[in-house]
Write an enzyme that holds these catalytic residues in place. Sequence first.
Site, short mmCIF file in Angstrom:
data_model
loop_
_atom_site.label_atom_id
_atom_site.label_comp_id
_atom_site.label_asym_id
_atom_site.label_seq_id
_atom_site.Cartn_x
_atom_site.Cartn_y
_atom_site.Cartn_z
N GLY A 49 0.84 -1.19 0.00
CA GLY A 49 0.00 0.00 0.00
C GLY A 49 0.87 1.24 0.00
O GLY A 49 0.75 2.12 0.86
N ILE A 69 -2.65 -0.97 -5.01
CA ILE A 69 -3.80 -1.54 -5.71
C ILE A 69 -4.45 -0.55 -6.68
O ILE A 69 -5.09 -0.96 -7.64
CB ILE A 69 -4.83 -2.06 -4.69
CG1 ILE A 69 -5.83 -3.01 -5.36
CG2 ILE A 69 -5.54 -0.91 -4.00
CD1 ILE A 69 -6.74 -3.71 -4.38
N THR A 107 -2.13 -7.33 -2.51
CA THR A 107 -1.33 -8.22 -1.67
C THR A 107 -2.18 -9.10 -0.76
O THR A 107 -1.71 -10.14 -0.30
CB THR A 107 -0.35 -7.41 -0.81
OG1 THR A 107 -1.09 -6.44 -0.04
CG2 THR A 107 0.65 -6.68 -1.69
N CYS A 115 2.27 1.17 6.11
CA CYS A 115 2.21 2.57 6.53
C CYS A 115 0.83 3.17 6.31
O CYS A 115 0.35 3.23 5.17
CB CYS A 115 3.25 3.38 5.76
SG CYS A 115 4.94 2.82 6.01
N ASP A 135 -5.59 1.55 5.40
CA ASP A 135 -7.00 1.90 5.53
C ASP A 135 -7.52 1.34 6.85
O ASP A 135 -7.45 0.14 7.09
CB ASP A 135 -7.78 1.31 4.35
CG ASP A 135 -9.19 1.87 4.25
OD1 ASP A 135 -9.75 2.24 5.30
OD2 ASP A 135 -9.73 1.93 3.12
N THR A 153 6.38 9.68 4.36
CA THR A 153 5.19 9.27 3.63
C THR A 153 4.23 10.45 3.50
O THR A 153 4.21 11.35 4.36
CB THR A 153 4.47 8.10 4.32
OG1 THR A 153 3.96 8.56 5.59
CG2 THR A 153 5.40 6.93 4.56
N GLU A 164 1.01 10.44 3.87
CA GLU A 164 0.06 10.43 4.99
C GLU A 164 0.73 10.93 6.26
O GLU A 164 0.11 11.64 7.06
CB GLU A 164 -0.48 9.01 5.20
CG GLU A 164 -1.52 8.58 4.18
CD GLU A 164 -2.80 9.41 4.29
OE1 GLU A 164 -3.18 9.77 5.41
OE2 GLU A 164 -3.39 9.71 3.24
#
Length: 292
Positions: free
Chosen positions: A110, A134, A169, A188, A191, A266, A268
């Site tokens: 992810g 994805i 995955t 990391c 969701d 990252t 996020e």
Amino acid sequence: MHNNLASQTELQSPSVLYLLNLAIMVGPANKRQKREEYRTAHREEAAPELPKKKFYRQRAHANPFSDHQLTYPISPETMDWSPYYPAFVLNVAPGGTQTLSKDVEVADIGCGFGGLLVALAPKLPDTLLLGMEIRSQVTEYVQERIKALRAQNADAHLYQNAACLRANTMKFLPNFFRKYQLLKIFLCFPDPHFKARKHKARIVSATLNSEYAYVVRPGGIIYTITDVEDLHNWMVQHFDSHPSFQRVPEDEQEADECVSVMRTETEEGKKVERNKGKKFVALFRRLEDPEW
């Protein structure tokens, strides 16, 4: 009054309605067209600049149980890594498959827009890192980002060890990696899937942890970070209850240079920093299998 009625009648006429509908349809079409024009021009640049994220935006959530029309190898032995790591191609194996001088050892599951990948690549120059995402447009962005960074740092041979592919995955992790192949896995800001009925879609579970135990070698590390305390507790609980993993002590965790990168690089993580939110980190070491 008469003028108002006339206006309403005109708005309801077939020709006016057709033009209004056409105007509504033209908006998204122009946006898609601009995106495709940008992508085409970006790919044709001799020395590409970093891609612009606004042309690769996609909704944040994807259903891992849906059919995403993915391409994946039948087994790790059939996976051709040469298009992803051309600088590490060793030779052509029987059957025409090109082999690499080393295996992929780090997976960012992810990976989002690739912040962790591009930050870790120069720090681990002799290790092959793979981002797995994805969402198709986000995957394309990371691929273009790595391509541009490779071109910009060609003299230093940087970023040749980083790559990204589109994958689910939760379904196909063992299709890409052999037993004990990986040294590190990063999870990391996954969701959180807040609703209880959605917990089965979380990237950490008893079943998935067994798959991580299969692909991570003894001594390898699973890195987790989230800004959702409930999800953090969920991941800690599931890894603690799995016999193949043991939580890494906090002092050892804070001494790991990958942890500081994971916290700050990252997308996020940067957003949480801007919003002055909390980040919850936990590392888990793959234990040796007991003798049978």
